[in-house]
Design a protein around this motif. Structure first.
Motif, PDB file in Angstrom:
ATOM      1  N   LEU A 109       0.710  -1.196   0.115  1.00 58.72           N
ATOM      2  CA  LEU A 109       0.105   0.069   0.088  1.00 58.72           C
ATOM      3  C   LEU A 109       0.635   1.342  -0.029  1.00 58.72           C
ATOM      4  O   LEU A 109       0.608   2.163  -0.627  1.00 58.72           O
ATOM      5  CB  LEU A 109      -0.912  -0.200   1.341  1.00 58.72           C
ATOM      6  CG  LEU A 109      -1.789   1.350   1.425  1.00 58.72           C
ATOM      7  CD1 LEU A 109      -2.392   1.643   0.305  1.00 58.72           C
ATOM      8  CD2 LEU A 109      -2.888   1.034   2.468  1.00 58.72           C
ATOM      9  N   LYS A 113       0.902   4.243  -2.621  1.00 63.67           N
ATOM     10  CA  LYS A 113       0.420   5.648  -2.439  1.00 63.67           C
ATOM     11  C   LYS A 113       1.658   6.588  -2.873  1.00 63.67           C
ATOM     12  O   LYS A 113       1.443   7.661  -3.282  1.00 63.67           O
ATOM     13  CB  LYS A 113       0.409   5.701  -0.786  1.00 63.67           C
ATOM     14  CG  LYS A 113      -0.865   5.336  -0.295  1.00 63.67           C
ATOM     15  CD  LYS A 113      -0.915   5.184   1.266  1.00 63.67           C
ATOM     16  CE  LYS A 113      -0.918   6.570   1.865  1.00 63.67           C
ATOM     17  NZ  LYS A 113      -1.341   6.400   3.490  1.00 63.67           N
ATOM     18  N   VAL A 121      -7.090   7.261  -0.107  1.00 71.04           N
ATOM     19  CA  VAL A 121      -7.238   5.861  -0.072  1.00 71.04           C
ATOM     20  C   VAL A 121      -8.221   5.158   0.741  1.00 71.04           C
ATOM     21  O   VAL A 121      -8.906   5.882   2.013  1.00 71.04           O
ATOM     22  CB  VAL A 121      -5.900   5.429   0.771  1.00 71.04           C
ATOM     23  CG1 VAL A 121      -5.951   3.610   0.912  1.00 71.04           C
ATOM     24  CG2 VAL A 121      -4.795   5.983   0.124  1.00 71.04           C
ATOM     25  N   SER A 123     -10.133   1.917   1.922  1.00 72.64           N
ATOM     26  CA  SER A 123      -9.768   0.451   2.178  1.00 72.64           C
ATOM     27  C   SER A 123     -11.021  -0.202   2.609  1.00 72.64           C
ATOM     28  O   SER A 123     -11.912   0.359   3.497  1.00 72.64           O
ATOM     29  CB  SER A 123      -8.804   0.287   3.353  1.00 72.64           C
ATOM     30  OG  SER A 123      -7.567   0.525   2.772  1.00 72.64           O
ATOM     31  N   THR A 135      -4.968   4.516   5.837  1.00 69.15           N
ATOM     32  CA  THR A 135      -5.985   4.645   4.874  1.00 69.15           C
ATOM     33  C   THR A 135      -6.731   5.738   5.368  1.00 69.15           C
ATOM     34  O   THR A 135      -6.820   6.356   6.422  1.00 69.15           O
ATOM     35  CB  THR A 135      -7.254   3.478   5.255  1.00 69.15           C
ATOM     36  OG1 THR A 135      -6.528   2.428   4.875  1.00 69.15           O
ATOM     37  CG2 THR A 135      -8.418   3.585   4.698  1.00 69.15           C
ATOM     38  N   LEU A 158      -7.814   5.527  -4.518  1.00 71.45           N
ATOM     39  CA  LEU A 158      -6.963   4.044  -4.703  1.00 71.45           C
ATOM     40  C   LEU A 158      -8.019   3.292  -3.615  1.00 71.45           C
ATOM     41  O   LEU A 158      -8.108   3.577  -2.423  1.00 71.45           O
ATOM     42  CB  LEU A 158      -5.645   4.298  -3.904  1.00 71.45           C
ATOM     43  CG  LEU A 158      -4.626   5.156  -4.410  1.00 71.45           C
ATOM     44  CD1 LEU A 158      -3.093   4.903  -3.710  1.00 71.45           C
ATOM     45  CD2 LEU A 158      -4.405   4.685  -5.875  1.00 71.45           C
TER      46      LEU A 158
END
Ligand code: 13P
Ligand code: SF4
Length: 333
Positions: A109, A113, A121, A123, A135, A158
């Motif tokens: 991760l 990033k 982000v 998750s 996250t 993401l």
């Protein structure tokens, strides 16, 4: 098609005395018993609350019990500990993992990033505490669409780790600036489009309930788009959403594409409906590691206690709190 099995039969000693003992031990510990919809039927029935990941996280956050006994998989118990660090959180078997949570590491991760430094982000809750600490907002299958919709349209996203849930969110929102990690849950990925198509054709009047983690979610929508199944019969739903739909349903048969533990709650919610598993081998071995015997041991001996490094928990807490707020009646988005 063969009728779906009644999930797993409980051993004969799992009876009213077992349930009474579990409840009495829980009372003495001031413990609330939470069970995910994929747990064995006996565990679901003895729990104080049975539900999906989002509902159980909310209950964990709000409960005034001193102890939470989480009958589910490890990331769920960790999430409860992040939300309620002052409580004792127990899971009857700490080895109950999740192949989806294992499909991304914190190092992967961080590298992702670094390639997208301005991205938000998101998750899925099916992640480790270390990943949650990196996250911005967590989500579950109940509110993934609302969570991504809450992010300004010009921000890159993401989304991790489930590729099928990510594809579902991107399809619903038509969002191009959303990158999706290629992870999957081995149980849901194994419910494939060919099986779903064959069963939908053999049961033309049935409704389809499809969990968005499934490999067949795209096929279900394709069937609807191509007119093979009326679009209003195809429902892409979290496990909690399936229960709401079952209670409101007037159909006589439903094909269910998710883990087979779900059939127990569905049959209780709508006994007159014939619920059939699309893949009756779709059983999560991790969820089924929580047995009636281990639940008793957990309550007698206080095992297995879940610990989350306080620094990691502090870093992940805002993302998890955002998750339980979004999609909540009165919770904004
Ligand atoms: P939900 O109960 O949030 O739909 O999650 C399904 C799941 O796979 C949990 O591991
Ligand atoms: Fe993880 Fe899949 Fe099991 Fe859910 S069903 S706990 S996502 S492995």
């Amino acid at each position: 098609m063969t009728a779906s099995p009644t999930v797993a039969e409980a051993p004969p000693w799992v009876d009213a005395d077992w349930a009474d003992e579990v409840r009495e031990l829980a009372r003495r510990r001031d413990a609330v018993l939470l069970a995910h919809n994929y747990q064995l039927p006996a565990i679901q029935d003895v729990a104080h609350h049975t539900g999906d990941s989002l509902a159980l996280s909310r209950i964990a956050a709000e409960s005034d019990a001193a102890t939470i006994v989480f009958c589910g998989v490890h990331f769920m118990a960790e999430t409860a500990k992040i939300l309620a660090p002052e409580k004792t959180v127990l899971i009857p078997d700490a080895n109950a993992g999740c192949s989806l949570a294992d499909s991304i590491t914190v190092d992967q991760l961080r590298a992702w990033k670094a390639d997208h430094p301005d991205a938000v982000v998101v998750s899925y809750v099916n992640t480790t505490a270390a990943v949650k600490a990196e996250t911005d907002i967590c989500c579950t299958s109940s509110n993934a669409v609302e969570v991504v919709a809450s992010i300004p349209a010009d921000r890159e996203v993401l989304f991790l780790p489930d590729q099928f849930l990510g594809a579902h969110v991107r399809r619903v929102l038509g969002r191009e600036n959303m990158h999706v990690w290629a992870g999957e849950c081995h149980v849901h990925a194994g419910i494939n489009g060919a099986t779903l198509t064959a069963q939908a054709q053999a049961n033309p009047d049935a409704e389809l309930y499809v969990h968005p983690e499934c490999g067949c979610a795209t096929s279900a929508l394709y069937l609807a788009g191509a007119g093979a199944v009326p679009a209003d019969r195809v429902k892409i739903l979290s496990t909690g959403g399936m229960l709401d739909a079952a209670r409101a349903s007037s159909t006589s048969r439903v094909l269910v594409a998710t883990e087979v533990g779900m059939l127990h709650q569905l049959r209780k919610a709508a006994p007159e409906v014939d619920f059939r598993a699309v893949n009756d081998r779709a059983s999560c071995t991790y969820m089924k590691m929580i047995t009636p015997e281990k639940l008793l041991r957990s309550l007698r001996e206080g095992t297995d206690e879940v610990h989350v490094d306080p620094e990691l928990a502090a870093r992940g807490r805002a993302a998890v709190q955002r998750m339980i707020e979004i999609g909540q009646p009165g919770g904004g988005e």
